[in-house]
Design a protein around this motif. Structure first.
Motif, PDB file in Angstrom:
ATOM      1  N   GLN A   1       0.810  -1.212   0.004  1.00  0.00           N
ATOM      2  CA  GLN A   1       0.069  -0.174   0.078  1.00  0.00           C
ATOM      3  C   GLN A   1       0.998   1.124   0.086  1.00  0.00           C
TER       4      GLN A   1
ATOM      5  N   SER B   1       0.212   4.428   0.879  1.00  0.00           N
ATOM      6  CA  SER B   1       0.158   5.146   2.045  1.00  0.00           C
ATOM      7  C   SER B   1      -1.453   4.726   2.653  1.00  0.00           C
ATOM      8  N   GLY B   2      -1.224   4.446   3.963  1.00  0.00           N
ATOM      9  CA  GLY B   2      -2.286   4.202   4.438  1.00  0.00           C
ATOM     10  C   GLY B   2      -1.990   3.187   5.674  1.00  0.00           C
ATOM     11  N   ARG B   3      -2.965   2.507   6.252  1.00  0.00           N
ATOM     12  CA  ARG B   3      -2.678   1.702   7.714  1.00  0.00           C
ATOM     13  C   ARG B   3      -2.124   0.189   7.514  1.00  0.00           C
ATOM     14  N   LEU B   4      -1.645   0.053   6.157  1.00  0.00           N
ATOM     15  CA  LEU B   4      -1.009  -1.116   5.843  1.00  0.00           C
ATOM     16  C   LEU B   4       0.544  -0.699   5.600  1.00  0.00           C
TER      17      LEU B   4
ATOM     18  N   ARG C   1      -2.823   1.745  -4.248  1.00  0.00           N
ATOM     19  CA  ARG C   1      -3.865   1.622  -3.378  1.00  0.00           C
ATOM     20  C   ARG C   1      -4.190   0.218  -3.054  1.00  0.00           C
TER      21      ARG C   1
ATOM     22  N   ASP D   1      -6.984  -1.344  -2.531  1.00  0.00           N
ATOM     23  CA  ASP D   1      -7.882  -2.011  -3.168  1.00  0.00           C
ATOM     24  C   ASP D   1      -7.329  -2.658  -4.471  1.00  0.00           C
TER      25      ASP D   1
ATOM     26  N   GLY E   1      -5.034  -6.321   3.377  1.00  0.00           N
ATOM     27  CA  GLY E   1      -5.866  -6.661   4.396  1.00  0.00           C
ATOM     28  C   GLY E   1      -6.704  -7.892   3.751  1.00  0.00           C
TER      29      GLY E   1
ATOM     30  N   VAL F   1      -9.988  -6.900   2.035  1.00  0.00           N
ATOM     31  CA  VAL F   1      -9.964  -6.256   1.025  1.00  0.00           C
ATOM     32  C   VAL F   1      -9.887  -7.716  -0.010  1.00  0.00           C
TER      33      VAL F   1
ATOM     34  N   CYS G   1      -8.275  -6.009  12.358  1.00  0.00           N
ATOM     35  CA  CYS G   1      -9.374  -5.120  12.460  1.00  0.00           C
ATOM     36  C   CYS G   1     -10.590  -5.949  12.338  1.00  0.00           C
TER      37      CYS G   1
ATOM     38  N   TYR H   1     -17.981  -2.748   1.885  1.00  0.00           N
ATOM     39  CA  TYR H   1     -17.472  -4.072   1.470  1.00  0.00           C
ATOM     40  C   TYR H   1     -18.918  -4.767   1.025  1.00  0.00           C
TER      41      TYR H   1
ATOM     42  N   ILE I   1     -15.355  -1.253   8.912  1.00  0.00           N
ATOM     43  CA  ILE I   1     -14.040  -1.723   9.711  1.00  0.00           C
ATOM     44  C   ILE I   1     -13.983  -1.021  11.130  1.00  0.00           C
TER      45      ILE I   1
ATOM     46  N   SER J   1     -11.623  -1.019  14.667  1.00  0.00           N
ATOM     47  CA  SER J   1     -10.654  -1.653  15.374  1.00  0.00           C
ATOM     48  C   SER J   1     -10.687  -1.156  16.937  1.00  0.00           C
TER      49      SER J   1
ATOM     50  N   SER K   1      -9.997  -9.556  10.518  1.00  0.00           N
ATOM     51  CA  SER K   1      -8.856  -9.466   9.252  1.00  0.00           C
ATOM     52  C   SER K   1      -7.715  -8.877   9.827  1.00  0.00           C
TER      53      SER K   1
HETATM   54  P1  ATP Z   1      -6.164   3.400  -0.089  1.00  0.00           P
HETATM   55  O1  ATP Z   1      -6.064   4.852  -0.046  1.00  0.00           O
HETATM   56  O2  ATP Z   1      -4.935   2.606  -0.349  1.00  0.00           O
HETATM   57  O3  ATP Z   1      -7.143   2.807  -0.947  1.00  0.00           O
HETATM   58  P2  ATP Z   1      -7.680   2.880   2.295  1.00  0.00           P
HETATM   59  O4  ATP Z   1      -8.164   4.253   2.935  1.00  0.00           O
HETATM   60  O5  ATP Z   1      -8.605   2.298   1.426  1.00  0.00           O
HETATM   61  O6  ATP Z   1      -6.337   3.166   1.480  1.00  0.00           O
HETATM   62  P3  ATP Z   1      -6.883   2.223   4.932  1.00  0.00           P
HETATM   63  O7  ATP Z   1      -7.655   2.885   5.855  1.00  0.00           O
HETATM   64  O8  ATP Z   1      -5.367   2.725   4.959  1.00  0.00           O
HETATM   65  O9  ATP Z   1      -7.361   1.982   3.579  1.00  0.00           O
HETATM   66  O10 ATP Z   1      -6.800   0.673   5.556  1.00  0.00           O
HETATM   67  C1  ATP Z   1      -6.132  -0.062   4.838  1.00  0.00           C
HETATM   68  C2  ATP Z   1      -6.623  -1.633   5.367  1.00  0.00           C
HETATM   69  O11 ATP Z   1      -5.830  -1.516   6.958  1.00  0.00           O
HETATM   70  C3  ATP Z   1      -7.776  -2.092   5.499  1.00  0.00           C
HETATM   71  O12 ATP Z   1      -8.332  -2.683   4.435  1.00  0.00           O
HETATM   72  C4  ATP Z   1      -7.705  -2.837   6.713  1.00  0.00           C
HETATM   73  O13 ATP Z   1      -7.176  -4.246   6.451  1.00  0.00           O
HETATM   74  C5  ATP Z   1      -6.678  -2.410   7.706  1.00  0.00           C
HETATM   75  N1  ATP Z   1      -7.439  -1.405   8.547  1.00  0.00           N
HETATM   76  C6  ATP Z   1      -8.353  -0.528   8.347  1.00  0.00           C
HETATM   77  N2  ATP Z   1      -8.535   0.183   9.589  1.00  0.00           N
HETATM   78  C7  ATP Z   1      -7.917  -0.276  10.460  1.00  0.00           C
HETATM   79  C8  ATP Z   1      -7.778   0.144  11.723  1.00  0.00           C
HETATM   80  N3  ATP Z   1      -8.467   1.066  12.500  1.00  0.00           N
HETATM   81  N4  ATP Z   1      -6.775  -0.655  12.557  1.00  0.00           N
HETATM   82  C9  ATP Z   1      -6.067  -1.575  11.956  1.00  0.00           C
HETATM   83  N5  ATP Z   1      -6.222  -1.983  10.611  1.00  0.00           N
HETATM   84  C10 ATP Z   1      -7.038  -1.248  10.014  1.00  0.00           C
END
Ligand code: ATP
Ligand code: ZN
Length: 286
Positions: free
Chosen positions: A10, A12-15, A52, A54, A71, A74, A93, A120, A159, A161, A180
């Motif tokens: 990914q 930039s994001g939670r992964l 991204r 997704d 994740g 996804v 999560c 989802y 989602i 957590s 997940s």
């Molecule tokens: P992108 O811009 O890449 O599409 P996004 O906004 O869809 O990013 P994120 O919010 O970064 O996605 O979350 C990525 C993944 O991290 C999620 O699909 C899930 O598996 C996991 N995730 C989401 N929220 C949490 C959370 N609060 N705590 C831990 N893991 C999370």
């Protein structure tokens, strides 16, 4: 024949952080140029694609990438023909159904006929069908938690957590429908060389994860208590015992699971152990 493995992570994001940290702990280094979508590892036959989340299952399925970190939510939602190789233990999560706080909720039947907002739809539809619930799924791509307050839906599936986002939006979690964590996925079309590289990567990932769960522990023990302390220690193999220069004392070394350590610390002290040191392990190969 292609001999490098392209890993999609990914952008930039939670992964992102967990994925990059894992790669680093595996001893794989690379130079990331800001804004660039690609990078090449210096010391491992691997390239990185920053995408991204997704899009990762699709790109691994169609061969743009060979492996990816995504994740499980996804992965389940996209249902692409890729293989899950290993769950990675971070980005944990759950996907849950939530309703407004004042909604009187007794069972899934209460969702019949309602509109549920989610990003989802696939996972939610499978769950509703399995449980013979007839609800309308309204797909939105973000800010799902505000849907009930603006009258878009009666319930949401999103989602969770800690649950604090739900609470601050006046919602309560009523059903957990999917759990997940981050997972390593792979294309089913890897060639023999790439499969070998994937096995090497997996070996490193497992060594890193095992090391993270375990601690190296050292302590000083009066000689007469050594047997007793060894019985308490759920070590990998038999612990190492070495004499201290102080007469009548030994130094005892072992490896224990971090969880176990907290359970036995009081017993160790009671048995006479002193100066207990707990040290992180970087890699563990057993
Ligand atoms: P992108 O811009 O890449 O599409 P996004 O906004 O869809 O990013 P994120 O919010 O970064 O996605 O979350 C990525 C993944 O991290 C999620 O699909 C899930 O598996 C996991 N995730 C989401 N929220 C949490 C959370 N609060 N705590 C831990 N893991 C999370
Ligand atoms: Zn996303």
């Amino acid at each position: 024949m292609e001999t490098t493995l392209k890993l999609a992570i990914q952008k930039s994001g939670r992964l992102s952080e967990g994925s990059l940290e894992l790669i680093k702990k595996c001893g794989i280094s690379y130079t990331q140029t800001l804004g660039k979508l690609k990078a090449e590892a210096h010391n491992f036959p691997m390239e990185f694609l920053f995408l991204r989340d997704d899009d990762i299952p699709k790109y691994v399925a169609n061969g743009i990438a060979d492996v990816g970190i995504v994740g499980e939510n996804v992965l389940a939602e996209k249902n692409e023909p890729v293989e899950k190789v290993e769950a990675l233990g971070f980005a944990k999560c759950r996907l849950s159904i939530a309703v407004p706080r004042d909604f009187v909720y007794n069972s899934l039947d209460d969702l019949n006929g309602l509109k549920i907002a989610t990003s989802y739809p696939q996972i939610l539809q499978n769950y509703l069908s399995e449980n013979q619930v007839n609800a309308h799924i309204h797909v939105i791509s973000g800010s799902v938690e505000i849907a009930p307050s603006i009258g878009l839906a009666k319930a949401i599936c999103d989602i969770v957590s800690s649950g604090s986002t739900l609470i601050s939006n006046g919602l309560k979690e009523v059903e957990v429908i999917f759990r997940s964590e981050a997972a390593l996925i792979a294309s089913p079309k890897l060639n023999e060389v790439q499969k070998e590289v994937l096995q090497q990567l997996l070996f490193r990932i497992r060594s890193v994860r095992k090391a993270r769960e375990n601690k190296y522990i050292l302590m000083n023990v009066p000689n007469e208590s050594v047997e007793k302390v060894i019985e308490i220690l759920p070590g990998m193999k038999s612990p190492t015992v070495m004499p201290l220069t102080t007469e009548g004392w030994s130094s005892l070394h072992s490896v224990v699971k971090e969880d176990d350590f907290w359970k036995i610390i009081a017993q160790l002290q009671e048995a006479g152990a002193q100066g207990i040191l707990v040290i992180p392990i970087e890699k563990m190969i057993i």
